[in-house]
Design an enzyme around this catalytic site. Sequence first.
Site, PDB file in Angstrom:
ATOM      1  N   ASN A 104       0.813  -1.225   0.000  1.00 58.81           N
ATOM      2  CA  ASN A 104       0.000   0.000   0.000  1.00 58.81           C
ATOM      3  C   ASN A 104       0.844   1.270   0.000  1.00 58.81           C
ATOM      4  OD1 ASN A 104      -2.113  -1.761   0.070  1.00 58.81           O
ATOM      5  ND2 ASN A 104      -2.952  -1.088   2.019  1.00 58.81           N
ATOM      6  N   ARG A 236      -4.822 -13.680  -0.209  1.00 62.57           N
ATOM      7  CA  ARG A 236      -6.048 -13.772   0.566  1.00 62.57           C
ATOM      8  C   ARG A 236      -7.092 -14.623  -0.172  1.00 62.57           C
ATOM      9  NH1 ARG A 236      -6.224  -7.342   1.754  1.00 62.57           N
ATOM     10  NH2 ARG A 236      -5.504  -7.412  -0.410  1.00 62.57           N
TER      11      ARG A 236
END
Length: 370
Positions: A104, A236
């Site tokens: 990020n 994920r």
Amino acid sequence: MNNFIKNAISGSVFRGCLLTLMMIFSTENIWGQENRISWKEALDQPETWYGSEEAQRIADNVILYQNNNGGWLKNIDMADKLSAPEIAKLKREKSLKSGTTIDNGATHTQLRYLAKVYDATQKHQYKEAFLKGLDFLLEAQYDNGGWPQFYPVKKGYSEHITFNDDAMMGVMNLLRDIAYQKEPFQFVNKERCERSKSAIEKGLEIILKTQVEVDGKLTVWGAQHDKDDLKPAKARSYELASLSGKESVMIVEYLMEIEEPGEEVINAIRSAVKWFEENKIMDIEMVWEKDASFPRGYNRLAIEKPGAGPLWARFYQIGTNKPIFVGRDGILKETHNEIEHERRAGYSYLGNYAEELLNKKYPAWVKKHQ
């Protein structure tokens, strides 16, 4: 009173009042709210701004948030004004922080900011923090040239070579600017510039090795690759092993900026662009609809619209190039709109990711290297 009003409008009284109001608004408005920028805006200011008190206040925050190993945590607004107790707590907990990352935008964004402020102020603390962070990035690189999502390495999917959210490419772009001493990185010493150059050379090698080949043809890259066998890997539950229609764009753009690309780099670029051309999605538009029945008050849908596009899926099945739509349950869906609302509204599954690459950047690259 009438004469006074006339004089105020036409004369010095009015000008004096106006000047006072301008001075108030230039520093702090009448509601007591300072005119501050957000962290997202911090790298997009005029060059003269980086020597200002506000720029240095934010740079001081950046140093406070820096972990002892040189990196930063993610998802922190470094432009927030900190109270004295908050500052004291950050100082106390520096040695307790874990989770330093390149995810990020973390770490490479802070380093770009510190370099700008140091260039404007020449204050030693900003240079020292920058070099500490640079050393962190150089240390975090795997021997094969990739970068994990977190360093020290965390067990699990964070161990993978991470292109997801442009993590590794954010680092590669920074190190290339340092290696070739682009502004404002001329202050970096020769030894670190050489190490940065070696790092991007190793990084290029792993980029070329991880480009996925299907039936003898090069395609694009996964969002993350296993650090050992280099194959696309699952992260994920909604990020399956796949080809990435988003992250692959920044990889291609990085390759196109190589001044003297060899045949292997040229082939990698052309193959990826061909894949993007062949896998664009037309006649679909992404829309946001107000809907009070949903938690955030809106819904996000993919709708049919003739002539709309091009779009690309963020993830494609390897081999079939079929778009992947999957939510937190990990179960494949046929369409975007079948994904649960939380992920549908909170994650990007379809976007115009490669539009500028195909329409502008690649044609310019072809013209330059034909």
